[in-house]
Structures are given as structure tokens and as C-alpha cells.
Design a protein around this motif. Structure first.
Motif, PDB file in Angstrom:
ATOM      1  N   SER A  40       0.812  -1.210   0.000  1.00 27.92           N
ATOM      2  CA  SER A  40       0.000   0.000   0.000  1.00 27.92           C
ATOM      3  C   SER A  40       0.850   1.267   0.000  1.00 27.92           C
ATOM      4  CB  SER A  40      -0.904   0.002   1.233  1.00 27.92           C
ATOM      5  OG  SER A  40      -1.610   1.217   1.316  1.00 27.92           O
ATOM      6  N   THR A  41       0.369   2.265  -0.725  1.00 21.95           N
ATOM      7  CA  THR A  41       1.058   3.553  -0.721  1.00 21.95           C
ATOM      8  C   THR A  41       0.955   4.238   0.636  1.00 21.95           C
ATOM      9  OG1 THR A  41      -0.900   4.667  -1.580  1.00 21.95           O
ATOM     10  CG2 THR A  41       0.757   3.931  -3.191  1.00 21.95           C
ATOM     11  N   THR A  42       0.099   3.727   1.517  1.00 23.29           N
ATOM     12  CA  THR A  42       0.039   4.305   2.866  1.00 23.29           C
ATOM     13  C   THR A  42       1.376   4.142   3.579  1.00 23.29           C
ATOM     14  OG1 THR A  42      -0.896   2.267   3.791  1.00 23.29           O
ATOM     15  CG2 THR A  42      -2.445   4.000   3.173  1.00 23.29           C
ATOM     16  N   LEU A  44       4.360   4.672   2.193  1.00 25.86           N
ATOM     17  CA  LEU A  44       5.136   5.848   1.813  1.00 25.86           C
ATOM     18  C   LEU A  44       4.562   7.107   2.455  1.00 25.86           C
ATOM     19  CD1 LEU A  44       7.609   6.673   0.166  1.00 25.86           C
ATOM     20  CD2 LEU A  44       6.076   7.118  -1.762  1.00 25.86           C
ATOM     21  N   GLU A  45       3.249   7.192   2.538  1.00 27.45           N
ATOM     22  CA  GLU A  45       2.619   8.330   3.214  1.00 27.45           C
ATOM     23  C   GLU A  45       3.050   8.390   4.680  1.00 27.45           C
ATOM     24  OE1 GLU A  45      -1.655   9.062   2.515  1.00 27.45           O
ATOM     25  OE2 GLU A  45      -1.492   7.484   1.007  1.00 27.45           O
ATOM     26  N   PRO A  66       6.043  -0.980  -1.977  1.00 28.91           N
ATOM     27  CA  PRO A  66       5.724   0.301  -2.612  1.00 28.91           C
ATOM     28  C   PRO A  66       6.735   1.419  -2.336  1.00 28.91           C
ATOM     29  CG  PRO A  66       4.481   0.080  -0.603  1.00 28.91           C
ATOM     30  CD  PRO A  66       5.251  -1.211  -0.777  1.00 28.91           C
ATOM     31  N   TYR A 114       8.122  13.258  -3.300  1.00 28.23           N
ATOM     32  CA  TYR A 114       7.091  12.371  -3.836  1.00 28.23           C
ATOM     33  C   TYR A 114       5.657  12.893  -3.717  1.00 28.23           C
ATOM     34  CZ  TYR A 114      10.813   8.966  -4.171  1.00 28.23           C
ATOM     35  OH  TYR A 114      11.972   8.318  -4.495  1.00 28.23           O
TER      36      TYR A 114
END
Length: 130
Positions: A40-42, A44-45, A66, A114
Motif C-alpha cells: 500500500s502507498t500508505t 510511503l505516506e 511500494p 514524492y
């Protein structure tokens, strides 16, 4: 991986103060010290907020990580086994203040590299409407 299986596999690594939560990501992530997840991109968040993450690697198939290779591994770990996860959890939960500051600073860099603010000009640029 079902959470009850993960907890069982982690054994003594799982602490009573750990919580598994469900809800709005933005509300929940602001109060955590570490996030464990996959694909999940969460992830990176979360890093962009100065919070370290552990990526759960697949033991049976393709691992979907990710996190770009350019992001320092000071803020994330890829773990395939409960033992690896235990080491990573203990590392991140016992970071010195200097290490925590480094993680936070890396998060700021990730946010700058990003992420973009959601403003009309940037949305048009993203959608190639300019």
C-alpha cells in the motif's frame, strides 16, 4: 496474512501495548510510532510523516514493496519472518532521539520528493490540462 496468525507467529515479540486498528488512515497514523503493512502507498505516506514502517514480505509469492529504492532504509525494513520483524520492531521502538530526528528529516525529504499539494494548479498539471 490474518492478524491472529501474525500475532501467534510473532509470539513473545507481540506486546500487549500493540494495537491493530481499523479506521480512517489520516486520523489513525498521527498517533502511531510504527506502521506494519504491505503493498500500500500508505507506507510511503507514513514515512513522509516521519514514522518508520515495516514492509511484510511474502514467503509464498511476489513481495510488493511500494517504497522507492531511493528512500533511505533508515526509515523502513523489509521483513519475511517473525524473527526479522521482531528485530525491526525492537529497533524502531528503541531508537535514540538522534535516530528519531533522522527518521523525521528523511520523512520531510520524502514528502518534498514524492508529494504535491492538492491545489488547482497542481491538479491541472497532473492531469495535463495546462
Amino acid at each position: 496474512l490474518k492478524i491472529d496468525k501474525l500475532i501467534k507467529k510473532l509470539g513473545r515479540v507481540w506486546r500487549k501495548e500493540f494495537m491493530v486498528v481499523v479506521g480512517d488512515f489520516n486520523l489513525l497514523v498521527s498517533g502511531v510510532d510504527l506502521l506494519i503493512g504491505s503493498t500500500s502507498t500508505t507506507l510511503l505516506e507514513t514515512i513522509s510523516r516521519g514514522i518508520p514502517v515495516i514492509v511484510v514480505g511474502s514467503q509464498n509469492g511476489l513481495t510488493q514493496n511500494p517504497i522507492p529504492k531511493t528512500v533511505s532504509q533508515k526509515v523502513w525494513s523489509l521483513c519475511y519472518t517473525p524473527d526479522e520483524m521482531g528485530v525491526a520492531i525492537n529497533y524502531y521502538l528503541n531508537c535514540t532521539e538522534t535516530e528519531k530526528k533522522d527518521i523525521y528529516d528523511i520523512g520531510n525529504t520524502v514528502r518534498e520528493q514524492y508529494f504535491e499539494r492538492i491545489v488547482p494548479k497542481e491538479v491541472k498539471k497532473f492531469l495535463e490540462l495546462d
